[in-house]
Design an enzyme around this catalytic site. Structure first.
Site, PDB file in Angstrom:
ATOM      1  N   GLU A 182     -22.491  20.044   3.986  1.00 31.75           N
ATOM      2  CA  GLU A 182     -21.458  21.035   3.648  1.00 31.75           C
ATOM      3  C   GLU A 182     -20.244  20.388   2.982  1.00 31.75           C
ATOM      4  OE1 GLU A 182     -23.566  22.655   7.354  1.00 31.75           O
ATOM      5  OE2 GLU A 182     -22.733  20.717   6.699  1.00 31.75           O
TER       6      GLU A 182
ATOM      7  N   HIS B 224     -22.663  29.070  16.814  1.00 31.78           N
ATOM      8  CA  HIS B 224     -23.004  29.577  15.486  1.00 31.78           C
ATOM      9  C   HIS B 224     -22.343  30.924  15.183  1.00 31.78           C
ATOM     10  CE1 HIS B 224     -25.842  26.343  15.499  1.00 31.78           C
ATOM     11  NE2 HIS B 224     -26.438  26.745  14.389  1.00 31.78           N
TER      12      HIS B 224
ATOM     13  N   HIS C  54       0.808  -1.220   0.000  1.00 35.79           N
ATOM     14  CA  HIS C  54       0.000   0.000   0.000  1.00 35.79           C
ATOM     15  C   HIS C  54       0.838   1.266   0.000  1.00 35.79           C
ATOM     16  CE1 HIS C  54      -3.081   2.885   0.716  1.00 35.79           C
ATOM     17  NE2 HIS C  54      -4.000   2.027   1.125  1.00 35.79           N
TER      18      HIS C  54
END
Length: 676
Positions: free
Chosen positions: A424, A487, A268
């Protein structure tokens, strides 16, 4: 010995992708060889058999798009681009992960570092997944607007377990299912290995296929990645299934056919090692002493797809000319939208005049979010391919074009108003994809400024890639009020300004807002943030040409000598004007400067900056956010270096010192300290 002539040309093509990838990673002693080896058959089928692309014109608007969302496997993409005939010489593959090469550690696409055939910058997992969704949204919008004769292509991606684990991919997948993006086909490299080890460590309880069916995807499975026929049949079935996006679960073996590291995490995140590269080539029937070797016939086989692509483009060009002849206005809009390719796009003539004459309804005060809504309504006819929307907040951010249901993007009809839902992350990556596709003039995504945090990865990639997107954020300060500190943004302007290549614009009033939109659409090359207020702000009677220069004088001292400069952004320009009046009453002359954009101001010549901010005048800034960074421009700050509080907005501003009185006092203290 040569590659075995008994092997089919298809198998030689697949194995050449593997050996080029192994050799490049080994030479760099850095990289991820496992995915390129395991998914080489999928890449071969896409580029040599399925995709409609023209290596001689990588920016052909109606080409199929391919995104390697699993960007750690970048050598897969570089190998197949080289073999397909893109302008990516073998020497560039030999410079994998080296300074200045066209083969960086993860696929990169920007204005100056252009690897032909790379559509988007990928690496942060899940972002490419969302970019592809945005590309499919763009293709469908343009197809329905202008007709399938000029826009009708597929978007493909190879995605990994890591992509599937990231939340942004889940959000973007949900968006794709919601809007029925039937020309989106993803191949999921299901190899059961992550960097830490087998996926049983963290990712074996859910059924990815059922999850995607629940999102509204058509899900197929190829049980063996080595089966080229099954791969092609599955992709073609996905093409035919136009009502839903398609996920093809491809069972692969990471690092195949490495004899000792295939199927393990050792394939990987590191080179296989010289001994294992030799052993793998021997298993494949290749000469282990040959490096970066391409057998006879492989270039020619890939070249057949290039020939088909060139012919398809020529046919498309004829259709495009007929389209323009039939509708001159639509043809003009098409040409302007595509001018400059995925980094271009221009509005129709008249945008500036229209935005200079917005009717604010006779209001003395208007929130800049509301002003933005009016500006968008006025500019709508001039940007017919501007697509965007809010993350379930369009009623609050007011980022929506007029037109109601006729302009709504739905499963049945591709309008210009996207309803992203509370996603979002997915919105951000998809908006980047809308821009990277081309033909969409400055697409936008919108939410509260506070929630820019939720999509910072996409904002950063928009800047790193130089995409022409608009991030429109409202409720830009503690003046939001009662919702409280969860907020109320305080550190967000500073955090966004810290991103190189991102222009942040915080307008002071309605006119600055309209001019900010014009600047973003007509003048700016890269991404921009527009930060808008929830609260009403006075409409200033000023000449706002200075918005595009980042800062300008909005109110010189009324009379007499100027002693201090007061610098504000957004709503706090009005706070500075209030402080100016208080100081004037005490015989102290102050000029007020609006600085909507640090970045634009920094680009101006020294003489202009000195004119706006004279070096001889002490300077005080006022902004309802953290003070970090203001030391570049001013001597003292009035700022908020703490979180906000739940209370009416005006009270929060007063309690935290964002008042004319406080600014005036700080200015007087500065003058006293400097004996000015």
């Amino acid at each position: 010995m040569e590659a075995s002539t008994s092997r089919s040309i298809d198998q030689q093509g697949v194995d050449t992708i593997r050996t080029l990838s192994m050799d490049a990673v080994q030479k760099a002693n850095s990289g991820h060889p496992g995915l390129p080896m395991g998914m080489a058959p999928a890449a071969y089928v896409l580029y040599a058999k399925v995709m409609r692309h023209n290596p001689k014109d990588p920016d052909w608007p109606d080409r199929d798009r391919f995104v390697l969302s699993a960007g750690h496997g970048s050598m897969l993409l570089y190998s197949v681009l080289h073999l397909s005939g893109y302008d990516l010489p073998l020497e560039e593959l030999k410079k994998f992960r080296q300074w200045g090469s066209l083969t960086p550690g993860h696929p990169e696409r920007d204005r100056v570092h252009v690897t032909p055939g790379v559509e988007v910058t990928t690496g942060p997992l899940g972002q490419g997944f969302a970019n592809g969704v945005g590309m499919a949204l763009a293709e469908r919008f343009l197809r329905e607007k202008y007709g399938s004769e000029v826009m009708d292509h597929f978007t493909y991606a190879i995605v990994s377990d890591g992509d599937m684990m990231e939340g942004i991919a889940s959000e973007a997948a949900s968006i794709a299912g919601q809007y029925g993006l039937g020309k989106l086909v993803y191949l999921y490299d299901d190899n059961s290995i992550s960097l830490d080890g087998p996926t049983t460590l963290s990712f074996d309880t859910e059924d990815v296929g059922k999850r995607f069916e629940a999102y509204g995807w058509h899900v197929l499975e190829v049980h063996d990645a080595q089966d080229l026929v099954a791969l092609q049949e599955a992709i073609e079935e996905g093409q035919r299934h136009t009502a839903k996006p398609t996920l093809i679960r491809v069972k692969s073996i990471i690092g195949y056919p490495s004899p000792h590291k295939a199927g393990t995490s050792k394939a990987h995140g590191a080179a296989l090692g010289e001994d294992e590269v030799r052993a793998t080539k021997e298993v494949m029937g290749w000469d282990p002493d040959k490096h970066f070797f391409v057998p006879d016939g492989v270039y020619e086989e890939f070249g057949k797809a290039a020939e088909r692509g060139a012919a398809a483009q020529a046919e498309w060009q004829s259709r495009l000319e007929a389209f323009k002849d039939a509708d001159a206005d639509a043809g003009k809009a098409w040409d302007l939208a595509w001018e400059g390719g995925s980094y271009g796009g221009k509005p129709l003539p008249g945008l500036k005049e229209a935005l200079r004459n917005v009717d604010w309804g006779g209001k003395a005060k208007i929130a800049t979010r509301s002003a933005g809504q009016k500006a968008m309504a006025v500019m709508a006819p001039f940007v017919p391919t501007l697509v965007g929307g809010a993350a379930d907040l369009s009623e609050s951010t007011k980022t929506e074009f007029p037109g109601g249901d006729d302009e709504r993007y739905t499963k049945a009809k591709a309008g210009r108003n996207m309803f992203w839902g509370v996603r979002e992350h997915g919105m951000g990556g998809s908006v980047n994809g809308l821009a990277a596709h081309g033909g969409i003039v400055r697409p936008y995504g919108s939410t509260f400024l506070q929630f820019a945090d939720y999509m910072r990865g996409s904002i950063r990639l928009s800047a790193l890639t130089g995409l022409r997107v608009a991030w429109v954020y409202t409720h830009d300060s503690v003046a939001l009020g009662e919702d409280g500190p969860t907020h109320q943004p305080v550190e967000h302007l500073a955090a966004l300004r810290a991103i190189p290549g991102l222009t942040v614009i915080r307008p002071a009033d309605a006119n600055e807002t309209a001019e900010a939109w014009r600047v973003m659409i007509e003048d700016l090359e890269g991404p921009a943030v527009l930060a808008l207020s929830r609260q009403d702000l006075p409409v200033l009677d000023i000449d706002f040409d200075g918005v595009g220069r980042g800062a300008y004088i909005v109110s010189p001292a009324a009379e007499g000598e100027e002693h201090v400069t007061l610098v504000g952004t957004g709503a706090e320009v009005h706070t500075a004007i209030a402080a100016q009046a208080i100081l004037a009453a005490q015989g102290i002359g102050a000029r007020v400067v609006s600085m909507p954009s640090w970045e634009l101001f920094a680009e101006q010549e020294d003489s202009y900056r000195d004119e706006v901010l004279p070096p001889t005048l002490p300077r005080v800034s006022v902004e309802a956010g953290v003070s970090m960074g203001w030391e570049r421009w001013v001597d003292r700050t009035v700022a908020i270096d703490r979180f906000g509080a739940s209370a009416p907005g005006e009270e929060v501003l007063e309690k935290l010192g964002i008042t004319g009185e406080h600014v005036g006092q700080v200015a007087k203290d500065l003058l006293s300290a400097t004996n000015s």
